[in-house]
Design a protein around this motif. Structure first.
Motif, PDB file in Angstrom:
ATOM      1  N   ARG A   1      23.356 -24.673 -37.310  1.00 28.99           N
ATOM      2  CA  ARG A   1      22.971 -25.734 -38.236  1.00 28.99           C
ATOM      3  C   ARG A   1      21.461 -25.708 -38.383  1.00 28.99           C
ATOM      4  NH1 ARG A   1      26.397 -30.833 -35.691  1.00 28.99           N
ATOM      5  NH2 ARG A   1      28.516 -30.053 -36.126  1.00 28.99           N
ATOM      6  N   PHE A   2      20.956 -26.395 -39.388  1.00 29.28           N
ATOM      7  CA  PHE A   2      19.506 -26.404 -39.581  1.00 29.28           C
ATOM      8  C   PHE A   2      18.807 -27.338 -38.602  1.00 29.28           C
ATOM      9  CE2 PHE A   2      21.406 -29.434 -42.514  1.00 29.28           C
ATOM     10  CZ  PHE A   2      20.701 -30.592 -42.257  1.00 29.28           C
ATOM     11  N   ALA A   3      19.547 -28.243 -37.948  1.00 26.45           N
ATOM     12  CA  ALA A   3      18.947 -29.161 -36.977  1.00 26.45           C
ATOM     13  C   ALA A   3      19.396 -28.881 -35.552  1.00 26.45           C
ATOM     14  CB  ALA A   3      19.282 -30.611 -37.337  1.00 26.45           C
ATOM     15  N   GLU A   4      20.401 -28.044 -35.353  1.00 28.56           N
ATOM     16  CA  GLU A   4      20.914 -27.720 -34.023  1.00 28.56           C
ATOM     17  C   GLU A   4      21.204 -26.226 -33.956  1.00 28.56           C
ATOM     18  OE1 GLU A   4      24.351 -30.037 -33.216  1.00 28.56           O
ATOM     19  OE2 GLU A   4      23.521 -31.852 -34.119  1.00 28.56           O
ATOM     20  N   HIS A   5      20.714 -25.596 -32.902  1.00 28.83           N
ATOM     21  CA  HIS A   5      20.917 -24.155 -32.726  1.00 28.83           C
ATOM     22  C   HIS A   5      20.512 -23.410 -34.002  1.00 28.83           C
ATOM     23  CE1 HIS A   5      23.679 -26.115 -29.864  1.00 28.83           C
ATOM     24  NE2 HIS A   5      23.466 -25.068 -29.081  1.00 28.83           N
ATOM     25  N   ALA A   6      19.312 -23.714 -34.474  1.00 26.58           N
ATOM     26  CA  ALA A   6      18.862 -23.183 -35.754  1.00 26.58           C
ATOM     27  C   ALA A   6      18.201 -21.818 -35.645  1.00 26.58           C
ATOM     28  CB  ALA A   6      17.879 -24.167 -36.404  1.00 26.58           C
ATOM     29  N   GLU A   7      18.000 -21.307 -34.447  1.00 24.44           N
ATOM     30  CA  GLU A   7      17.339 -20.012 -34.303  1.00 24.44           C
ATOM     31  C   GLU A   7      18.318 -18.881 -34.609  1.00 24.44           C
ATOM     32  OE1 GLU A   7      19.429 -20.643 -30.433  1.00 24.44           O
ATOM     33  OE2 GLU A   7      18.336 -21.893 -31.872  1.00 24.44           O
ATOM     34  N   PRO A   8      17.839 -17.677 -34.881  1.00 28.20           N
ATOM     35  CA  PRO A   8      18.756 -16.536 -35.053  1.00 28.20           C
ATOM     36  C   PRO A   8      19.611 -16.343 -33.803  1.00 28.20           C
ATOM     37  CG  PRO A   8      16.557 -15.964 -35.803  1.00 28.20           C
ATOM     38  CD  PRO A   8      16.439 -17.308 -35.143  1.00 28.20           C
ATOM     39  N   GLY A   9      20.897 -16.243 -34.000  1.00 31.46           N
ATOM     40  CA  GLY A   9      21.817 -16.169 -32.872  1.00 31.46           C
ATOM     41  C   GLY A   9      22.194 -17.521 -32.311  1.00 31.46           C
TER      42      GLY A   9
ATOM     43  N   TYR B   1      20.197  -8.756 -44.952  1.00 29.60           N
ATOM     44  CA  TYR B   1      20.780  -9.951 -45.557  1.00 29.60           C
ATOM     45  C   TYR B   1      19.778 -11.095 -45.438  1.00 29.60           C
ATOM     46  CZ  TYR B   1      21.740 -11.533 -40.776  1.00 29.60           C
ATOM     47  OH  TYR B   1      21.609 -11.926 -39.478  1.00 29.60           O
ATOM     48  N   ARG B   2      19.993 -12.100 -46.242  1.00 29.77           N
ATOM     49  CA  ARG B   2      19.129 -13.280 -46.207  1.00 29.77           C
ATOM     50  C   ARG B   2      19.994 -14.526 -46.073  1.00 29.77           C
ATOM     51  NH1 ARG B   2      19.520 -12.051 -51.686  1.00 29.77           N
ATOM     52  NH2 ARG B   2      19.971 -13.835 -53.064  1.00 29.77           N
ATOM     53  N   VAL B   3      19.398 -15.549 -45.481  1.00 28.99           N
ATOM     54  CA  VAL B   3      20.099 -16.804 -45.212  1.00 28.99           C
ATOM     55  C   VAL B   3      19.376 -17.913 -45.953  1.00 28.99           C
ATOM     56  CG1 VAL B   3      20.913 -18.398 -43.430  1.00 28.99           C
ATOM     57  CG2 VAL B   3      20.756 -15.953 -42.931  1.00 28.99           C
ATOM     58  N   THR B   4      20.114 -18.686 -46.728  1.00 30.96           N
ATOM     59  CA  THR B   4      19.550 -19.833 -47.443  1.00 30.96           C
ATOM     60  C   THR B   4      20.333 -21.083 -47.076  1.00 30.96           C
ATOM     61  OG1 THR B   4      20.980 -19.453 -49.363  1.00 30.96           O
ATOM     62  CG2 THR B   4      18.803 -18.400 -49.371  1.00 30.96           C
ATOM     63  N   ARG B   5      19.631 -22.182 -47.083  1.00 29.01           N
ATOM     64  CA  ARG B   5      20.261 -23.456 -46.740  1.00 29.01           C
ATOM     65  C   ARG B   5      20.954 -24.046 -47.960  1.00 29.01           C
ATOM     66  NH1 ARG B   5      16.923 -28.673 -44.312  1.00 29.01           N
ATOM     67  NH2 ARG B   5      18.635 -30.200 -44.472  1.00 29.01           N
ATOM     68  N   ARG B   6      22.137 -24.565 -47.763  1.00 29.34           N
ATOM     69  CA  ARG B   6      22.874 -25.175 -48.863  1.00 29.34           C
ATOM     70  C   ARG B   6      22.213 -26.484 -49.286  1.00 29.34           C
ATOM     71  NH1 ARG B   6      27.937 -23.076 -49.879  1.00 29.34           N
ATOM     72  NH2 ARG B   6      28.779 -21.652 -48.292  1.00 29.34           N
ATOM     73  N   GLU B   7      22.304 -26.774 -50.554  1.00 35.11           N
ATOM     74  CA  GLU B   7      21.764 -28.033 -51.056  1.00 35.11           C
ATOM     75  C   GLU B   7      22.572 -29.219 -50.541  1.00 35.11           C
ATOM     76  OE1 GLU B   7      21.593 -27.861 -55.251  1.00 35.11           O
ATOM     77  OE2 GLU B   7      20.118 -26.224 -55.329  1.00 35.11           O
ATOM     78  N   ALA B   8      23.866 -29.057 -50.438  1.00 32.70           N
ATOM     79  CA  ALA B   8      24.749 -30.109 -49.917  1.00 32.70           C
ATOM     80  C   ALA B   8      25.673 -29.489 -48.877  1.00 32.70           C
ATOM     81  CB  ALA B   8      25.564 -30.749 -51.035  1.00 32.70           C
ATOM     82  N   ILE B   9      25.764 -30.135 -47.741  1.00 30.66           N
ATOM     83  CA  ILE B   9      26.610 -29.624 -46.662  1.00 30.66           C
ATOM     84  C   ILE B   9      28.071 -29.775 -47.061  1.00 30.66           C
ATOM     85  CG2 ILE B   9      27.213 -29.876 -44.231  1.00 30.66           C
ATOM     86  CD1 ILE B   9      24.465 -31.058 -43.770  1.00 30.66           C
ATOM     87  N   GLN B  10      28.829 -28.724 -46.856  1.00 35.84           N
ATOM     88  CA  GLN B  10      30.249 -28.780 -47.177  1.00 35.84           C
ATOM     89  C   GLN B  10      30.990 -29.678 -46.196  1.00 35.84           C
ATOM     90  OE1 GLN B  10      31.815 -24.815 -47.352  1.00 35.84           O
ATOM     91  NE2 GLN B  10      30.843 -24.363 -49.325  1.00 35.84           N
ATOM     92  N   PRO B  11      32.054 -30.325 -46.648  1.00 37.10           N
ATOM     93  CA  PRO B  11      32.810 -31.206 -45.745  1.00 37.10           C
ATOM     94  C   PRO B  11      33.530 -30.404 -44.664  1.00 37.10           C
ATOM     95  CG  PRO B  11      33.946 -30.984 -47.835  1.00 37.10           C
ATOM     96  CD  PRO B  11      32.619 -30.312 -48.012  1.00 37.10           C
ATOM     97  N   ILE B  12      33.854 -31.110 -43.588  1.00 35.15           N
ATOM     98  CA  ILE B  12      34.564 -30.476 -42.474  1.00 35.15           C
ATOM     99  C   ILE B  12      36.025 -30.283 -42.859  1.00 35.15           C
ATOM    100  CG2 ILE B  12      35.276 -30.741 -40.071  1.00 35.15           C
ATOM    101  CD1 ILE B  12      32.786 -32.375 -39.577  1.00 35.15           C
TER     102      ILE B  12
END
Length: 359
Positions: free
Chosen positions: A4-12, A98-109
């Motif tokens: 996630r972008f706020a938890e475990h956000a580092e590569p790997g 490859y590249r990683v981009t953050r979604r504008e809206a988080i998808q539902p669970i």
């Protein structure tokens, strides 16, 4: 890939979250008893399957999290990775970047999507080894509901607790503030000496020879002759028995005990409680402390039927239990009677504790 972008956000970070989830799940399983409602033989057969199912459920519970928060694109053709269509990420991306981009809206669970991904990864051969009951609870525990409604299985509960523990640890670690390290950077010469110990030994200063011992005394006199030293030694030997005898006598006279005299504290002549016949020292000290508290207003006594009354609730201030006090009062014949929570004393003791003029 990150989780996630706020938890475990580092590569790997997703892989680290998977390992930590499995670790916490296996730790929490130590105090649990799976299949407790089953017969003993069936429980012994299912318990290893439950532990293995717990491990797999914890490992697969975060499969869908990276795609809920991020999008992954292959640089060779710009295609987006969709796990349900492309399968595993490694074979799909191949040798391309490859590249990683953050979604504008988080998808539902979607727990069903996570379960389908887990089924593709685990394979039918591994899943066929489980009992039908364990297999049902395994897929019900993958990506557990944080707020379950209705009956919750033990497998789902342990996986949910492991995910909660994992999340709390990560949040606390990211909120922690660490002061900068104030250790000075070592110089290049110091680093070189640390790598090559021979250089440090070569640069070490040669120790100076020890100074010659002087036989001159502080008062300016010369050396003492052997005869004089022998005379001093004999004088010391002559004087030492007297000093030893004086020290021994002083040590013997440190404490002089009188065998005919008692070591107990003697009562003063003007002590009014000395007249209480048959009272022990404990009772005398209690009566004296109670009288002092009554005189200073710290304790209150009442009069019932003309007798001084002590409340049992006030005895805690003196470190006495009510039963102990009643027993001692009866032995000393100082008890008039016990009236509920009140202890009535005879007039002989009552007049000393609370004189009628002061009441």
């Amino acid at each position: 890939m990150p989780l996630r972008f706020a938890e475990h956000a580092e590569p790997g970070g997703a892989f680290r979250a998977t390992v930590e989830a499995a670790y916490f799940a296996m730790r929490l399983s130590g105090a649990q008893k799976f299949g407790a409602d089953q017969p003993s033989e069936r429980r012994r057969m299912l318990e290893p399957q439950y532990l293995y199912a717990l491990f797999l459920a914890a490992c697969c519970s975060r499969l869908d999290e990276p795609c809920r928060h991020f999008q992954f694109y292959r640089d060779s053709d710009g295609a987006e990775w969709i796990p349900a269509a492309h399968g595993a990420f490694g074979p799909w991306v191949g040798t391309s970047n490859y590249r990683v981009t953050r979604r504008e809206a988080i998808q539902p669970i979607e727990r069903m999507r996570t379960a389908l991904l887990a089924r593709e990864i685990l394979g039918s051969e591994r899943l066929s080894a489980f009992d039908s009951q364990v297999l049902t609870e395994l897929f019900g525990a993958i990506n557990p509901d944080p707020r379950p409604t209705g009956l919750e299985t033990l497998l789902h509960k342990v996986v949910r607790q492991s995910i909660d523990t994992l999340t709390q640890f990560e949040i606390k670690a990211r909120k922690a503030e660490f002061p900068p390290d104030s250790t000075p950077v070592p110089t290049a010469e110091r680093l070189e000496k640390a790598v090559n110990p021979s250089l440090a030994q070569a640069d070490a200063p040669v120790p100076a020879p020890p100074p010659a011992t002087s036989t001159q005394h502080a008062d300016g006199k010369g050396n003492v002759s052997p005869a004089e030293s022998a005379g001093l030694g004999s004088q010391a030997q002559v004087e030492s028995p007297d000093a030893t005898a004086s020290d021994a006598s002083a040590a013997r006279n440190v404490v002089q005990l009188d065998g005919a005299r008692s070591l107990r504290k003697e009562l003063s002549a003007d002590d009014p409680f000395k007249a209480l016949a048959g009272s022990s020292n404990l009772m005398r000290e209690f009566f004296k402390a109670l009288a002092q508290d009554v005189a200073s207003g710290k304790a209150k006594v009442a009069r019932i039927d003309g007798k001084v009354s002590i409340s049992k609730r006030s005895l805690g201030n003196f470190g006495l239990a009510s039963d102990t006090l009643v027993e001692h009062l009866r032995k000393g014949k100082h008890l008039y009677k016990v009236d509920g929570q009140n202890i009535l004393l005879v007039d002989e003791v009552g007049r000393l504790i609370a004189p009628e003029t002061a009441s």
